[in-house]
Every structure is written in structure tokens, then in C-alpha cells.
Write a protein that holds these residues in place. Sequence first.
Motif, PDB file in Angstrom:
ATOM      1  N   ALA A  97      -5.237   3.131  -2.749  1.00 20.12           N
ATOM      2  CA  ALA A  97      -3.960   2.432  -2.590  1.00 20.12           C
ATOM      3  C   ALA A  97      -4.172   1.064  -1.946  1.00 20.12           C
ATOM      4  O   ALA A  97      -3.547   0.068  -2.334  1.00 20.12           O
ATOM      5  CB  ALA A  97      -2.998   3.268  -1.757  1.00 20.12           C
TER       6      ALA A  97
ATOM      7  N   LYS B 111      -2.515  10.747  -9.195  1.00 18.80           N
ATOM      8  CA  LYS B 111      -3.243  10.970  -7.945  1.00 18.80           C
ATOM      9  C   LYS B 111      -3.802   9.659  -7.397  1.00 18.80           C
ATOM     10  O   LYS B 111      -4.335   8.827  -8.128  1.00 18.80           O
ATOM     11  CB  LYS B 111      -4.375  11.972  -8.169  1.00 18.80           C
ATOM     12  N   ILE B 112      -3.709   9.525  -6.074  1.00 26.78           N
ATOM     13  CA  ILE B 112      -4.221   8.325  -5.412  1.00 26.78           C
ATOM     14  C   ILE B 112      -4.479   8.653  -3.947  1.00 26.78           C
ATOM     15  O   ILE B 112      -3.736   9.425  -3.335  1.00 26.78           O
ATOM     16  CB  ILE B 112      -3.208   7.159  -5.531  1.00 26.78           C
ATOM     17  N   ASN B 113      -5.544   8.075  -3.376  1.00 25.14           N
ATOM     18  CA  ASN B 113      -5.811   8.259  -1.953  1.00 25.14           C
ATOM     19  C   ASN B 113      -5.571   6.947  -1.210  1.00 25.14           C
ATOM     20  O   ASN B 113      -5.273   5.918  -1.819  1.00 25.14           O
ATOM     21  CB  ASN B 113      -7.240   8.764  -1.720  1.00 25.14           C
ATOM     22  N   ASN B 114      -5.703   6.973   0.107  1.00 26.31           N
ATOM     23  CA  ASN B 114      -5.407   5.796   0.927  1.00 26.31           C
ATOM     24  C   ASN B 114      -6.300   4.610   0.572  1.00 26.31           C
ATOM     25  O   ASN B 114      -5.845   3.467   0.505  1.00 26.31           O
ATOM     26  CB  ASN B 114      -5.568   6.132   2.404  1.00 26.31           C
TER      27      ASN B 114
ATOM     28  N   LYS C 284       0.836  -1.205   0.000  1.00 29.14           N
ATOM     29  CA  LYS C 284       0.000   0.000   0.000  1.00 29.14           C
ATOM     30  C   LYS C 284       0.868   1.250   0.000  1.00 29.14           C
ATOM     31  O   LYS C 284       0.630   2.194  -0.770  1.00 29.14           O
ATOM     32  CB  LYS C 284      -0.916  -0.023   1.225  1.00 29.14           C
ATOM     33  N   GLU C 285       1.893   1.265   0.862  1.00 32.76           N
ATOM     34  CA  GLU C 285       2.794   2.429   0.914  1.00 32.76           C
ATOM     35  C   GLU C 285       3.598   2.568  -0.375  1.00 32.76           C
ATOM     36  O   GLU C 285       3.864   3.676  -0.839  1.00 32.76           O
ATOM     37  CB  GLU C 285       3.741   2.300   2.116  1.00 32.76           C
TER      38      GLU C 285
ATOM     39  N   LYS D 274       2.753   8.763  -6.561  1.00 29.28           N
ATOM     40  CA  LYS D 274       3.041  10.175  -6.266  1.00 29.28           C
ATOM     41  C   LYS D 274       4.289  10.635  -7.020  1.00 29.28           C
ATOM     42  O   LYS D 274       4.347  11.743  -7.541  1.00 29.28           O
ATOM     43  CB  LYS D 274       3.235  10.359  -4.761  1.00 29.28           C
TER      44      LYS D 274
ATOM     45  N   TRP E 130       2.574   1.662  -3.354  1.00 25.28           N
ATOM     46  CA  TRP E 130       1.645   2.231  -4.336  1.00 25.28           C
ATOM     47  C   TRP E 130       1.558   3.744  -4.188  1.00 25.28           C
ATOM     48  O   TRP E 130       1.644   4.485  -5.167  1.00 25.28           O
ATOM     49  CB  TRP E 130       0.253   1.609  -4.156  1.00 25.28           C
ATOM     50  N   LYS E 131       1.378   4.190  -2.966  1.00 24.27           N
ATOM     51  CA  LYS E 131       1.236   5.631  -2.729  1.00 24.27           C
ATOM     52  C   LYS E 131       2.492   6.394  -3.146  1.00 24.27           C
ATOM     53  O   LYS E 131       2.417   7.406  -3.858  1.00 24.27           O
ATOM     54  CB  LYS E 131       0.938   5.882  -1.249  1.00 24.27           C
ATOM     55  N   LYS E 132       3.634   5.881  -2.742  1.00 19.00           N
ATOM     56  CA  LYS E 132       4.886   6.571  -3.042  1.00 19.00           C
ATOM     57  C   LYS E 132       5.192   6.557  -4.536  1.00 19.00           C
ATOM     58  O   LYS E 132       5.591   7.575  -5.114  1.00 19.00           O
ATOM     59  CB  LYS E 132       6.032   5.912  -2.269  1.00 19.00           C
TER      60      LYS E 132
END
Length: 683
Positions: A396, A390-393, A377-378, A385, A380-382
Motif C-alpha cells: 500500500a 489482497k494488499i499489505n502495508n 496509503k489508507e 479490501k 489504497w488499503k480500504k
Amino acid sequence: MKGNIMRKKSLNSVKTSYVNGFERKQMFSYLANFLSRKANIRDFLPRIGEWYEDYGSNYIKYELMSEEETEKYNNFETFAKSKKCEAVKRVEILYQKVAAKIGKSSGISGLQHKINLVAELIKLSPIEKDILGYYVRLKFNSDMENLKGTLLGRCDDKRTYISFFLGYSQNQIETYLNSGNKLLACGLLEIEYDGDISMGSRGMHLFSQKFENLAQLRQLVLGRQLLPTLLWKDFNHLENKDFCAALLKKGIAAKCKGINILFYGEPGTGKTEFAKSLCRKAGAELYAVGEKTDDRKRIECLNMAQNTIHKDNKICLLIDEADDFMDEKKIRINRILENNEIPCIWIVNSIRYWDKAYLRRFTYAMDFKKPSMDTRKEIWKKTLKQYDIKINNQKAAELAKEYNLSPSFIVTAAKSAKMMNGGIEEVCKNLNALEKAYNNGESKPKHTSPKKEEKKPLNFNVSLLNTDTDLAKLAQQIKEQKRTKFSLCLYGVSGTGKSAYAEYLAEQLNMPIIKKKCSDLLSKWYGEAEQNIARAFNEAKEKRALLVFDEADSFLYDRQSSSHSWEITQVNEMLTQMEKHELPFVCTTNLMDNLDKASLRRFTFKVEYKYMTPEQNTLAFAHFFGIKDVDLSYISSLTPGDFAVVKEKAEIMGYTENKDELIKLLELEQKQKDPVTRHIGFC
């Protein structure tokens, strides 16, 4: 063909650039050493005369002799043929002249400068340096090539005469021409099929390049330093990463010999990136070994790099995709692992077929698995970004759950989406394609954008199970006690609801379920079935899922009846994984007698399934068709699976509310197993 011509022209241009006064005088030095042996003068007199006529007279005239001296020796070849004693005397005078002239020469050539730098870089002895210079000139100085070619011709043992040209004894030369010596180990020289020595591929590469100082030469040997792109905290999911860093740092500081760290695991799990971050953490520079070299020559690159780096330097070497090294002779690999002066990080995808003698020589080993759900998940976010997607929690988390892929796949898909100015949709499309390729063209259908799957209602009634254990009570007890470590072996008649109960149990425990069939695990490739079994257990552990193996008799069969070693290793792998698994595990089989006896004691419960009782037949009719109190006691071998098949047939034929037709269809199912028997009266 064109490529060969171009390479030939390139080599000739290099040769021409090296032909100058110093090199010609160096060539005459070799000749002087050759002539200093009286036997050579007599044995090779005709060839010396031939060389003098074709090449030597001009060089002596312009480089070493005055016009009067040249005139005096104009008829050298004539004397060589007619007056042997006089010719020998003239050759001796020639040698003295050559030696005297060479002694007065000053300065060096560009070729000699390169030889000096290579000798200094890898710390060659004076004899090793002279040997290297001789073979370099044979390749890059056409004068020397002509001299040797004329004097030795088709001589079968050219290797013997190197001592004549260099002025050393044969024993001295042979000491430095064995396979363990730097010149051969580093690939500067190589032994040809006929036993002769020639320039090696590494030597050809180095001396064909431009370098003017040690720094430039060192960069040619080591390449550019590998720098990390991720932070140390990005690898928090790796256990013992700090221990590994401390170990490497202390090993470098203590200048320990034989420091080797092994990274192994699935492709794309970040082994190479972690190696870069690890070296930065340990305060060392990292350089890759032989990435642009033929696999067969990488061991020479490693030897060259080891000899290039001083022990005081804080440097590590990276051997990525190191599988090809293990094709070398075992003793050679063992000595490399034991004696390397510079710490090495070795990276492979699998160590399954490695000799255990190699593994015990590694200082430390780390197993790289796919990151956990939270870590993915982290990532994906990193990653998104980083590429301005754009992506939210929540999104992700959905992506991390949907795609159980390694971080490198996520980066690749994000790069591609960015090139197309796309977003999440494009990222998912790329991942679908990559996952399909990774799975050899097979993958489950995916949405272009991750969506929460709608849960299908489970058409299952635990009351329809005729088993020797109360499975409804078992599920309730496990749920109330919140048990996680248990296993079931569900065996018996086909279609009695073994797999359906596993799904029911997972639902009761609020756990995801992972189902594996025989075709998911077995493989025609040696060792791959064991890897698939291990991956299945690891996936269940990561997802905190209930793992189900259908057709378990296919990979838990009795080892006593096995005829191949790979059959035994598959069972061994399965038993090992079962022993250490901490989560619910279910096996189903129709062939209980075929299971390995050692596997039976590893199951918490062994539950036998039988055909439904007459009462259950009536209950099943009501459950599937909504028609109660139907007497099916005369049908003795029905299962819930039979009712499910009949329901599907009835829906197609339009018989779902026709009691008689439904009974006929059930009788037909029975008949295909055993003849239907209607009992009259009491039985």
C-alpha cells in the motif's frame, strides 16, 4: 425525425387524456370571461362564429344545452354575419348559459389536480395559479388551444389577451409575468423571443410526468436523497471539516438566509462524497440540483427546489460542477447567493476565473487537494479490501508513493480489476492508462507492478564547480543544521553543473527531488500555467521534496518588460508560492539579467557559475577518463557538461583510453563556442 414524431404522438396522447367534461367547462369559463367584455363581442364576432361552427356547437349541444336550445342556436353563424345586433344578443345569452352550467359543475380533472398540487408545492397565489392553469391548458388541452387559436389567429400581441380569458386586469397579469416571478424563475413558464409567454421546459417536464400527490411531485422536483458511502473519519485529512459541519448545522437550525458553502479543488479529490458525509454529520438531507437538466436550465431547477422546500425542513441542496452558473448575469448570481432560503453546497474544480464578488458571498470555502502520502496509503488499503484485492502495508505504501492520483482514480481502477477477476497487476495497468489520459496523453513509464527504483549513481564532483560560493561547505552546513527553509538561485554558464548540484544537495539532505522544466509549467490555456506552478509547490510540500525549477527565466522574467496580463499573473503566482514555501527550493537559469527583480530578494543564496579553472580542467579529465595530470590550461571555457558529452562520444568511437583523441574532442567542444588559442611562452 422519428424522435420528433414519437414525441408528438406522446404529447397528443397526453392531450387526449385530459379532454373531459371538466376541461371543456373550464374552456367555456375562459370563453365566458372573454365574452363578458362587450368590446370583445363586437371586435371578435366573426371569429367567435367561426369557433362556434368548428368546435363550440358540438360541445354546447352535448355538454350544456338541451336539444331545443341547440336547435335555437343552430344558425348562430348566419346571425353573426347578417344581423350583428342579434348576434351580440345571442352571444350574451350563450355566455349566461355557459356561466350557469359551469356554476353547477362538480369535481375536477386530472390536469386541474396537477395544477393544484404544483400551486400548493411552490405556494402560488390564486392569480399565479390561474395564470399557470391557462398556459398548461394551452399546451395539454386541445379544446383551449383551438379556442385561442381561432379567436386570436395571428394576433401579434397574444400576451395582452390572457387577461380577457382569465377575467383579470392587464396590470394584474403583468405583475406576475416578470422574470423575477416564481412562474418564470422556476421555468414553469418562459418568455419567447417575440415577447409572448409559453410553457417552460420545467413546466413541460413536470406536467408530462405522472404524480398523484405532493410526495410524488416533490420527488420529481428534488430527485432522490444523496446518501454517503464513506464515514466521517475517512475525511480526517481535511482541515476544518468539523468546523464546516458545525457551521452548517447551526445555519440550518437558525434558518439563516444565504448559507452557501464552496468546495473547490482538483477532480476526484472527494468533494461530492464529502458533501454527502457533511450533511449527514449536520443532520440534514442532501439533494442534487438539475443533474439531468440542460446546463442553461439548472438555475431554474435551483429556484424550483428553493421554492419547494419549507425552511423548517433540514435539507441542503448540492450544485455539482457549478461552473455553468457563473455564466449567468452577475446580479442574478449575487442575489441567489444572498437570498437563498435553503443552504447550498457548490462544487467546482477551479475558482481561478470567478469574480471576487461571488467569493465574498460564500459562507465558507474549502480547498480540496490530493490527500497526503499516509492518507493515500489508507485509501489504497480500504479500497482494495472493499473489492477483495489482497494488499499489505508495504505494498500500500509503494502504491501511494508510485501513484499521486486522486481517490476516485483508485476506486475506478479497483472496480475494473475486480470485473476482470484481477489483482494488483490489473489495478496498476488501469491506473497507468487513467493517469496518461488525465495528463493529456503524457505520463512517465510505469511498471505493471510497483517496484522499488534502483538509485543511479550520481556522477558528480562538487570540486569541479567554479562558483562564487563554496557549495560543498553550503551543503554540509545545511545538512548539519537540518535546515528546511532556504532557496537557491543558481545562474551562469550553461553546462556548469547547476541542475547536478541540486540533485547532489537533495542526496546530501536525504530528500526526494522534484524537477520541473519550462514545458512542464507553461501552457497555451489562460490560467493553466499558474495552476501548474501551484501544483508543483503543493507536490513538493506533500512529498517533503526539494523542488527544482530549471530555466526559471521562462516564468520569472521581469514584469516591467511584460506585454500581456497573463505574463504578469504567472510571475505573481510564482512569487507568492516562493514566499510561503517552507521547504528547499532551487531555481537554475542561464539568463540572470532577465529575472524579475522582486524574485531576487526571495532567494537565500544567489550563486554564480563560471567556466572551470585550468586546475579543474585537469581534475575533470581524471574524474571522467581516469587519466591524471593532463594539461588543458590553454582551453579557457570548459564545463563539466562538455566532459560529459565528450565521454559519451568517446564511448561510441572507442576513444575512452586514447588521451590525444579525448583532448581533440574537448578542443572541438571549445571550438564550437570560441576559437581555441594556444599561447606560446608566458602570458
